[in-house]
Write a protein that holds these residues in place. Structure first.
Motif, PDB file in Angstrom:
ATOM      1  N   UNK A 119       0.817  -1.214   0.000  1.00 39.88           N
ATOM      2  CA  UNK A 119       0.000   0.000   0.000  1.00 39.88           C
ATOM      3  C   UNK A 119       0.848   1.261   0.000  1.00 39.88           C
ATOM      4  N   UNK A 120       2.038   1.188   0.569  1.00 41.30           N
ATOM      5  CA  UNK A 120       2.912   2.354   0.595  1.00 41.30           C
ATOM      6  C   UNK A 120       2.247   3.548   1.262  1.00 41.30           C
ATOM      7  N   UNK A 121       2.267   4.692   0.610  1.00 35.91           N
ATOM      8  CA  UNK A 121       1.707   5.913   1.195  1.00 35.91           C
ATOM      9  C   UNK A 121       0.193   5.835   1.367  1.00 35.91           C
ATOM     10  N   UNK A 122      -0.464   4.944   0.619  1.00 36.91           N
ATOM     11  CA  UNK A 122      -1.917   4.793   0.759  1.00 36.91           C
ATOM     12  C   UNK A 122      -2.320   4.168   2.088  1.00 36.91           C
ATOM     13  N   UNK A 123      -1.350   3.632   2.827  1.00 36.48           N
ATOM     14  CA  UNK A 123      -1.663   3.097   4.151  1.00 36.48           C
ATOM     15  C   UNK A 123      -2.243   4.179   5.060  1.00 36.48           C
ATOM     16  N   UNK A 124      -1.981   5.436   4.749  1.00 35.47           N
ATOM     17  CA  UNK A 124      -2.535   6.542   5.545  1.00 35.47           C
ATOM     18  C   UNK A 124      -4.063   6.585   5.470  1.00 35.47           C
ATOM     19  N   UNK A 125      -4.651   5.942   4.461  1.00 33.54           N
ATOM     20  CA  UNK A 125      -6.116   5.887   4.365  1.00 33.54           C
ATOM     21  C   UNK A 125      -6.727   4.967   5.412  1.00 33.54           C
ATOM     22  N   UNK A 126      -5.921   4.060   5.956  1.00 33.60           N
ATOM     23  CA  UNK A 126      -6.416   3.029   6.865  1.00 33.60           C
ATOM     24  C   UNK A 126      -6.501   3.589   8.270  1.00 33.60           C
ATOM     25  N   UNK A 127      -7.664   3.422   8.914  1.00 39.16           N
ATOM     26  CA  UNK A 127      -7.880   3.965  10.250  1.00 39.16           C
ATOM     27  C   UNK A 127      -8.036   2.886  11.316  1.00 39.16           C
ATOM     28  N   UNK A 128      -8.218   1.635  10.898  1.00 41.66           N
ATOM     29  CA  UNK A 128      -8.433   0.553  11.861  1.00 41.66           C
ATOM     30  C   UNK A 128      -7.389  -0.536  11.724  1.00 41.66           C
ATOM     31  N   UNK A 129      -7.712  -1.695  12.288  1.00 43.58           N
ATOM     32  CA  UNK A 129      -6.752  -2.799  12.372  1.00 43.58           C
ATOM     33  C   UNK A 129      -7.078  -3.970  11.453  1.00 43.58           C
ATOM     34  N   UNK A 130      -8.146  -3.888  10.675  1.00 40.25           N
ATOM     35  CA  UNK A 130      -8.641  -5.080   9.997  1.00 40.25           C
ATOM     36  C   UNK A 130      -7.949  -5.350   8.662  1.00 40.25           C
ATOM     37  N   UNK A 131      -7.935  -6.620   8.307  1.00 37.14           N
ATOM     38  CA  UNK A 131      -7.498  -6.998   6.962  1.00 37.14           C
ATOM     39  C   UNK A 131      -8.444  -6.418   5.920  1.00 37.14           C
ATOM     40  N   UNK A 132      -9.732  -6.329   6.249  1.00 37.50           N
ATOM     41  CA  UNK A 132     -10.744  -5.879   5.287  1.00 37.50           C
ATOM     42  C   UNK A 132     -10.485  -4.451   4.819  1.00 37.50           C
ATOM     43  N   UNK A 133     -10.199  -3.545   5.748  1.00 39.23           N
ATOM     44  CA  UNK A 133      -9.963  -2.160   5.354  1.00 39.23           C
ATOM     45  C   UNK A 133      -8.701  -2.047   4.506  1.00 39.23           C
ATOM     46  N   UNK A 134      -7.714  -2.881   4.788  1.00 35.99           N
ATOM     47  CA  UNK A 134      -6.488  -2.877   3.982  1.00 35.99           C
ATOM     48  C   UNK A 134      -6.755  -3.417   2.577  1.00 35.99           C
ATOM     49  N   UNK A 135      -7.589  -4.443   2.489  1.00 31.62           N
ATOM     50  CA  UNK A 135      -7.978  -4.947   1.169  1.00 31.62           C
ATOM     51  C   UNK A 135      -8.706  -3.853   0.391  1.00 31.62           C
ATOM     52  N   UNK A 136      -9.626  -3.157   1.033  1.00 31.62           N
ATOM     53  CA  UNK A 136     -10.357  -2.072   0.378  1.00 31.62           C
ATOM     54  C   UNK A 136      -9.397  -0.985  -0.105  1.00 31.62           C
ATOM     55  N   UNK A 137      -8.420  -0.659   0.715  1.00 31.08           N
ATOM     56  CA  UNK A 137      -7.454   0.371   0.331  1.00 31.08           C
ATOM     57  C   UNK A 137      -6.635  -0.064  -0.870  1.00 31.08           C
ATOM     58  N   UNK A 138      -6.312  -1.356  -0.945  1.00 26.97           N
ATOM     59  CA  UNK A 138      -5.609  -1.861  -2.137  1.00 26.97           C
ATOM     60  C   UNK A 138      -6.504  -1.734  -3.369  1.00 26.97           C
ATOM     61  N   UNK A 139      -7.783  -2.063  -3.225  1.00 27.04           N
ATOM     62  CA  UNK A 139      -8.726  -1.899  -4.334  1.00 27.04           C
ATOM     63  C   UNK A 139      -8.788  -0.429  -4.756  1.00 27.04           C
ATOM     64  N   UNK A 140      -8.913   0.465  -3.776  1.00 29.63           N
ATOM     65  CA  UNK A 140      -8.973   1.898  -4.082  1.00 29.63           C
ATOM     66  C   UNK A 140      -7.713   2.355  -4.803  1.00 29.63           C
ATOM     67  N   UNK A 141      -6.558   1.868  -4.356  1.00 23.79           N
ATOM     68  CA  UNK A 141      -5.283   2.222  -4.992  1.00 23.79           C
ATOM     69  C   UNK A 141      -5.279   1.818  -6.461  1.00 23.79           C
ATOM     70  N   UNK A 142      -5.744   0.604  -6.737  1.00 25.36           N
ATOM     71  CA  UNK A 142      -5.729   0.129  -8.115  1.00 25.36           C
ATOM     72  C   UNK A 142      -6.816   0.781  -8.962  1.00 25.36           C
ATOM     73  N   UNK A 143      -7.928   1.164  -8.369  1.00 25.34           N
ATOM     74  CA  UNK A 143      -8.927   1.922  -9.122  1.00 25.34           C
ATOM     75  C   UNK A 143      -8.326   3.246  -9.582  1.00 25.34           C
ATOM     76  N   UNK A 144      -7.596   3.905  -8.685  1.00 20.78           N
ATOM     77  CA  UNK A 144      -6.928   5.145  -9.060  1.00 20.78           C
ATOM     78  C   UNK A 144      -5.917   4.948 -10.163  1.00 20.78           C
ATOM     79  N   UNK A 145      -5.148   3.874 -10.072  1.00 21.56           N
ATOM     80  CA  UNK A 145      -4.149   3.587 -11.101  1.00 21.56           C
ATOM     81  C   UNK A 145      -4.782   3.205 -12.431  1.00 21.56           C
TER      82      UNK A 145
END
Length: 289
Positions: A119-145
């Motif tokens: 996730x790199x710098x996109x990890x700043x989007x994550x506010x909790x501890x779950x795998x789910x939010x990290x998966x969502x952030x990866x999806x968001x990262x790739x949607x942007x790309x």
């Protein structure tokens, strides 16, 4: 296991009512583990995501989940959480919202340090501890790309996860104000969809759906006159049209309710997780009925 429920009536905004948790007044319910959180995601008329969620850490939290929620939206996501990672806090409760999209997940993804490094710098989007939010952030990262292409973003994220981190299950729902996506991967848990004609199979009937243990109930009088597409982790009524997604299959419901399906991950996870590999908490969350 976590319960997923998604509904699209696009392009029309409809009124739907949700009950995310029944009162604990039956022996059948008392024989099951109680959920760890509930949440509902909808969209305001201007397209702003509206996420209402609550961890179930106290009696007053259960009261929140038992209340009927009457909401207008074209798309809806409801989720009941049985926790695998993270404490019982609002930031660990589904659904999550990022960049005008709403997301919920059922499953387990491990090696979070590797995912966080990706996730790199996109990890700043994550506010909790779950795998789910990290998966969502990866999806968001790739949607942007991918220039905002949601299908391409989900595809790229799912393929990276399948090839790089241990996976038990990766069933997801993602919605925008007028579209819905659902992915089942691999075949650990069911994920089904229903193309419901206006009035249901007999015509003239409102939508009345309920999960087997009574955990999620949904009702919409407007759907007696309008068609809809429903996605759920189990069959919610007796309509014969319920269809299971295949392993790795992505469902897209467009703004005109047009349904497309494609297998976006055609191989098993490189690092599959067996149920016996999970810790006690995670295993219980994935087998609770």
């Amino acid at each position: 296991m976590c319960r997923l429920f998604g509904l699209s009536a696009a392009p029309h905004r409809v009124r739907a009512s949700f009950w995310l948790l029944d009162a604990p007044d039956s022996l059948a319910q008392q024989s099951h583990r109680e959920p760890d959180g509930t949440g509902l995601g909808t969209f305001a008329e201007d397209g702003t995501p509206l996420v209402e969620k609550q961890p179930l850490a106290a009696y007053e939290d259960a009261e929140f989940a038992q209340e009927a929620k009457h909401r207008y939206s074209a798309t809806f996501v409801a989720h009941i959480r049985f926790a695998t990672t993270g404490e019982l806090l609002p930031q660990n409760t589904h659904p999550f919202a990022q960049d005008g999209r709403v997301f919920a997940h059922n499953g387990v993804v491990e090696d979070l340090p590797k995912l966080e490094a990706e996730l790199g710098s996109d990890l700043a989007r994550v506010h909790g501890d779950t795998d789910s939010e990290r998966v969502f952030t990866l999806v968001t990262r790739h949607i942007g790309r991918s220039g905002g292409d949601v299908t391409a973003g989900i595809t790229a994220a799912a393929r990276w996860l399948a090839d790089n981190v241990p996976i038990y299950a990766l069933n997801i729902l993602l919605t925008t104000p007028g579209e819905l996506w659902a992915l089942r991967y691999p075949d650990t848990h069911d994920l089904l969809f229903l193309e419901r004609r206006a009035g249901g199979p007999s015509g003239g009937r409102h939508l009345q759906h309920a999960s087997t243990p009574g955990r999620i109930r949904a009702r919409s009088e407007h759907l007696s006159e309008r068609p809809a597409v429903v996605v759920a982790s189990e069959q919610m009524d007796e309509d014969p049209g319920w269809t299971p997604l295949k392993s790795g299959e992505l469902l897209h419901v467009g703004r005109d309710l047009a349904v497309t399906r494609q297998v976006i991950v055609d191989h098993p996870p490189r690092y599959p997780i067996r149920l016996e590999d999970l810790n006690a908490r995670a295993a219980a969350s994935q087998t609770e009925k």
